[in-house]
Design a protein around this motif. Structure first.
Motif, PDB file in Angstrom:
ATOM      1  N   GLN A 145       0.868  -1.154   0.000  1.00  0.00           N
ATOM      2  CA  GLN A 145       0.000   0.000   0.000  1.00  0.00           C
ATOM      3  C   GLN A 145       0.905   1.203   0.000  1.00  0.00           C
ATOM      4  OE1 GLN A 145      -1.989  -0.769   3.742  1.00  0.00           O
ATOM      5  NE2 GLN A 145      -1.107   1.066   4.588  1.00  0.00           N
ATOM      6  N   THR A 146       0.436   2.309  -0.549  1.00  0.00           N
ATOM      7  CA  THR A 146       1.237   3.513  -0.516  1.00  0.00           C
ATOM      8  C   THR A 146       0.656   4.454   0.510  1.00  0.00           C
ATOM      9  OG1 THR A 146      -0.066   4.549  -2.245  1.00  0.00           O
ATOM     10  CG2 THR A 146       1.881   3.339  -2.941  1.00  0.00           C
ATOM     11  N   SER A 147       1.509   5.249   1.072  1.00  0.00           N
ATOM     12  CA  SER A 147       1.090   6.211   2.070  1.00  0.00           C
ATOM     13  C   SER A 147       1.738   7.536   1.728  1.00  0.00           C
ATOM     14  CB  SER A 147       1.527   5.745   3.456  1.00  0.00           C
ATOM     15  OG  SER A 147       1.207   6.710   4.414  1.00  0.00           O
ATOM     16  N   ALA A 148       0.927   8.507   1.288  1.00  0.00           N
ATOM     17  CA  ALA A 148       1.467   9.787   0.851  1.00  0.00           C
ATOM     18  C   ALA A 148       1.903  10.642   2.032  1.00  0.00           C
ATOM     19  CB  ALA A 148       0.445  10.529   0.007  1.00  0.00           C
ATOM     20  N   THR A 149       1.337  10.439   3.205  1.00  0.00           N
ATOM     21  CA  THR A 149       1.701  11.244   4.357  1.00  0.00           C
ATOM     22  C   THR A 149       2.240  10.338   5.443  1.00  0.00           C
ATOM     23  OG1 THR A 149      -0.170  12.633   3.826  1.00  0.00           O
ATOM     24  CG2 THR A 149       0.854  12.982   5.949  1.00  0.00           C
ATOM     25  N   LEU A 150       3.529  10.366   5.663  1.00  0.00           N
ATOM     26  CA  LEU A 150       4.140   9.542   6.688  1.00  0.00           C
ATOM     27  C   LEU A 150       4.473  10.403   7.880  1.00  0.00           C
ATOM     28  CD1 LEU A 150       6.297   7.336   4.388  1.00  0.00           C
ATOM     29  CD2 LEU A 150       4.063   6.893   5.340  1.00  0.00           C
ATOM     30  N   LYS A 151       4.274   9.881   9.079  1.00  0.00           N
ATOM     31  CA  LYS A 151       4.260  10.706  10.264  1.00  0.00           C
ATOM     32  C   LYS A 151       5.514  10.735  11.119  1.00  0.00           C
ATOM     33  CE  LYS A 151      -0.484  10.999  10.280  1.00  0.00           C
ATOM     34  NZ  LYS A 151      -1.118  12.039   9.709  1.00  0.00           N
ATOM     35  N   SER A 203      25.182  -5.596  -0.209  1.00  0.00           N
ATOM     36  CA  SER A 203      24.955  -4.250  -0.742  1.00  0.00           C
ATOM     37  C   SER A 203      23.478  -3.909  -0.673  1.00  0.00           C
ATOM     38  CB  SER A 203      25.404  -4.159  -2.201  1.00  0.00           C
ATOM     39  OG  SER A 203      26.776  -4.390  -2.295  1.00  0.00           O
ATOM     40  N   LEU A 204      23.172  -2.783  -0.043  1.00  0.00           N
ATOM     41  CA  LEU A 204      21.802  -2.289   0.026  1.00  0.00           C
ATOM     42  C   LEU A 204      21.720  -1.035  -0.826  1.00  0.00           C
ATOM     43  CD1 LEU A 204      18.908  -2.236   1.169  1.00  0.00           C
ATOM     44  CD2 LEU A 204      19.826  -0.921   3.116  1.00  0.00           C
ATOM     45  N   THR A 205      20.938  -1.108  -1.907  1.00  0.00           N
ATOM     46  CA  THR A 205      20.717   0.039  -2.780  1.00  0.00           C
ATOM     47  C   THR A 205      19.314   0.559  -2.521  1.00  0.00           C
ATOM     48  OG1 THR A 205      22.221  -0.835  -4.453  1.00  0.00           O
ATOM     49  CG2 THR A 205      20.640   0.845  -5.175  1.00  0.00           C
ATOM     50  N   ILE A 206      19.215   1.852  -2.214  1.00  0.00           N
ATOM     51  CA  ILE A 206      17.924   2.477  -1.959  1.00  0.00           C
ATOM     52  C   ILE A 206      17.763   3.653  -2.918  1.00  0.00           C
ATOM     53  CG2 ILE A 206      16.406   3.550  -0.265  1.00  0.00           C
ATOM     54  CD1 ILE A 206      18.123   2.317   1.949  1.00  0.00           C
ATOM     55  N   SER A 207      16.636   3.662  -3.628  1.00  0.00           N
ATOM     56  CA  SER A 207      16.317   4.782  -4.500  1.00  0.00           C
ATOM     57  C   SER A 207      15.881   5.968  -3.648  1.00  0.00           C
ATOM     58  CB  SER A 207      15.179   4.397  -5.452  1.00  0.00           C
ATOM     59  OG  SER A 207      14.716   5.550  -6.146  1.00  0.00           O
ATOM     60  N   TYR A 208      16.235   7.156  -4.088  1.00  0.00           N
ATOM     61  CA  TYR A 208      15.735   8.358  -3.428  1.00  0.00           C
ATOM     62  C   TYR A 208      15.044   9.278  -4.437  1.00  0.00           C
ATOM     63  CZ  TYR A 208      20.340  10.254  -4.840  1.00  0.00           C
ATOM     64  OH  TYR A 208      21.467  10.635  -5.533  1.00  0.00           O
ATOM     65  N   SER A 209      14.535   8.679  -5.520  1.00  0.00           N
ATOM     66  CA  SER A 209      13.865   9.475  -6.546  1.00  0.00           C
ATOM     67  C   SER A 209      12.580  10.120  -6.030  1.00  0.00           C
ATOM     68  CB  SER A 209      13.586   8.631  -7.790  1.00  0.00           C
ATOM     69  OG  SER A 209      12.745   7.556  -7.462  1.00  0.00           O
ATOM     70  N   ASN A 210      12.027   9.616  -4.933  1.00  0.00           N
ATOM     71  CA  ASN A 210      10.823  10.188  -4.339  1.00  0.00           C
ATOM     72  C   ASN A 210      11.141  11.074  -3.135  1.00  0.00           C
ATOM     73  OD1 ASN A 210      11.662   7.911  -2.819  1.00  0.00           O
ATOM     74  ND2 ASN A 210       9.653   7.767  -1.876  1.00  0.00           N
ATOM     75  N   CYS A 211      12.404  11.443  -2.965  1.00  0.00           N
ATOM     76  CA  CYS A 211      12.826  12.204  -1.785  1.00  0.00           C
ATOM     77  C   CYS A 211      13.225  13.628  -2.151  1.00  0.00           C
ATOM     78  CB  CYS A 211      14.029  11.520  -1.134  1.00  0.00           C
ATOM     79  SG  CYS A 211      13.707   9.833  -0.601  1.00  0.00           S
ATOM     80  N   GLY A 226      23.569  15.049  10.470  1.00  0.00           N
ATOM     81  CA  GLY A 226      22.650  14.840   9.371  1.00  0.00           C
ATOM     82  C   GLY A 226      21.296  14.395   9.851  1.00  0.00           C
ATOM     83  N   GLY A 227      20.486  14.001   8.917  1.00  0.00           N
ATOM     84  CA  GLY A 227      19.156  13.523   9.217  1.00  0.00           C
ATOM     85  C   GLY A 227      18.693  12.568   8.143  1.00  0.00           C
ATOM     86  N   VAL A 228      17.547  11.954   8.389  1.00  0.00           N
ATOM     87  CA  VAL A 228      16.944  11.058   7.415  1.00  0.00           C
ATOM     88  C   VAL A 228      16.226  11.924   6.391  1.00  0.00           C
ATOM     89  CG1 VAL A 228      15.224   9.249   7.106  1.00  0.00           C
ATOM     90  CG2 VAL A 228      16.770   9.194   9.070  1.00  0.00           C
ATOM     91  N   ASP A 229      16.442  11.638   5.122  1.00  0.00           N
ATOM     92  CA  ASP A 229      15.876  12.462   4.068  1.00  0.00           C
ATOM     93  C   ASP A 229      14.357  12.351   4.045  1.00  0.00           C
ATOM     94  OD1 ASP A 229      16.466  14.335   2.102  1.00  0.00           O
ATOM     95  OD2 ASP A 229      16.286  12.869   0.502  1.00  0.00           O
ATOM     96  N   SER A 230      13.701  13.454   3.725  1.00  0.00           N
ATOM     97  CA  SER A 230      12.250  13.512   3.645  1.00  0.00           C
ATOM     98  C   SER A 230      11.793  12.983   2.289  1.00  0.00           C
ATOM     99  CB  SER A 230      11.803  14.965   3.818  1.00  0.00           C
ATOM    100  OG  SER A 230      10.416  15.066   3.642  1.00  0.00           O
ATOM    101  N   CYS A 231      10.890  12.015   2.310  1.00  0.00           N
ATOM    102  CA  CYS A 231      10.431  11.377   1.075  1.00  0.00           C
ATOM    103  C   CYS A 231       8.908  11.332   1.054  1.00  0.00           C
ATOM    104  CB  CYS A 231      10.975   9.954   0.989  1.00  0.00           C
ATOM    105  SG  CYS A 231      12.777   9.867   1.136  1.00  0.00           S
ATOM    106  N   SER A 232       8.350  11.221  -0.129  1.00  0.00           N
ATOM    107  CA  SER A 232       6.898  11.127  -0.257  1.00  0.00           C
ATOM    108  C   SER A 232       6.509   9.802  -0.898  1.00  0.00           C
ATOM    109  CB  SER A 232       6.375  12.276  -1.117  1.00  0.00           C
ATOM    110  OG  SER A 232       6.904  12.178  -2.427  1.00  0.00           O
ATOM    111  N   ALA A 260       4.645   1.399   8.071  1.00  0.00           N
ATOM    112  CA  ALA A 260       3.909   2.645   7.873  1.00  0.00           C
ATOM    113  C   ALA A 260       4.305   3.656   8.940  1.00  0.00           C
ATOM    114  CB  ALA A 260       2.408   2.376   7.944  1.00  0.00           C
ATOM    115  N   GLY A 261       4.153   4.916   8.635  1.00  0.00           N
ATOM    116  CA  GLY A 261       4.309   5.965   9.618  1.00  0.00           C
ATOM    117  C   GLY A 261       5.677   6.609   9.683  1.00  0.00           C
ATOM    118  N   TYR A 262       6.501   6.492   8.650  1.00  0.00           N
ATOM    119  CA  TYR A 262       7.834   7.077   8.663  1.00  0.00           C
ATOM    120  C   TYR A 262       7.998   8.044   7.506  1.00  0.00           C
ATOM    121  CZ  TYR A 262       8.997   3.748  12.253  1.00  0.00           C
ATOM    122  OH  TYR A 262       9.015   3.044  13.425  1.00  0.00           O
ATOM    123  N   SER A 263       8.885   9.017   7.677  1.00  0.00           N
ATOM    124  CA  SER A 263       9.022  10.088   6.693  1.00  0.00           C
ATOM    125  C   SER A 263      10.206   9.938   5.745  1.00  0.00           C
ATOM    126  CB  SER A 263       9.146  11.434   7.426  1.00  0.00           C
ATOM    127  OG  SER A 263      10.340  11.459   8.172  1.00  0.00           O
TER     128      SER A 263
END
Length: 185
Positions: free
Chosen positions: A39-45, A129-137, A58-64, A108-111
């Motif tokens: 499921q997708t969640s557009a607003t993570l808390k 190796s862990l590859t994570i996309s950040y195209s939505n961030c 630093g911080g964790v990048d904000s993603c949608s 669920a519930g993360y930004s």
């Protein structure tokens, strides 16, 4: 579709969803076989984590629109790939000395683009190796992004050795063990 077949179609969809939601979505070779429901969640808390270990403020990048889901897969001595949402874990041959059933979860519930791996205390004989996309961030800090080991509330524990592919909008970190990981700066 004929009007009298609509209730049957709705019942079929509901039954399929119920059956799939209770299944263990094990995968042995390809993420497309037995793929989990998402499921997708557009607003993570839950807030992003500042500070933390690893030598940075630093911080964790904000993603949608983060994918939320869970998958289980058994990986052995031959290695394997586990893909879930924006994350892809590649375990090389020889990294595990025995088969391990791995759970990858994006709760669920993360930004941020955040993923949890279990079981705890699994250590690799050689890095995975862990590859994570950040195209939505947010790309405000794109050149500084890396993979960070984070706590359950996204506090940075440490950064892992990472490479950032700015063209592909992915960051790849070298993991020694299972934990929680996120795209961070």
């Amino acid at each position: 579709m004929r009007p009298h077949s609509l209730p049957f179609a709705a019942l079929l969809v509901a039954a399929t969803a119920a059956a799939l939601s209770c299944a263990d979505h094990g995968i042995t070779t390809s993420p497309s076989i037995g793929a989990p429901l998402f499921q997708t969640s557009a607003t993570l808390k839950k807030g992003g984590g500042g500070g933390g270990g690893g030598g940075g403020n630093g911080g964790v990048d904000s993603c949608s629109t983060v994918i939320v889901g869970m998958i289980r897969q058994t990986v052995g001595r031959a290695g394997g790939v586990i893909a879930l949402g924006p994350a892809r874990l590649t375990i090389p041959p020889g990294a595990l000395s025995a088969p391990v059933t791995i759970q990858a979860q994006i709760p669920a519930g993360y930004s941020g683009n955040y993923i949890q791996f279990k079981p705890d205390k699994v250590v690799f004989n050689q890095p995975a190796s862990l590859t994570i996309s950040y195209s939505n961030c947010s790309l405000a800090n794109a050149t500084q992004l890396k993979v960070a080991q984070v706590s359950d509330v996204l506090q940075i524990i440490q950064y892992v050795p990472s490479t950032n592919n700015l063209d592909a909008h992915t960051v790849t970190g070298q993991l020694q063990h299972f934990s929680n990981y996120a795209v961070a700066w």
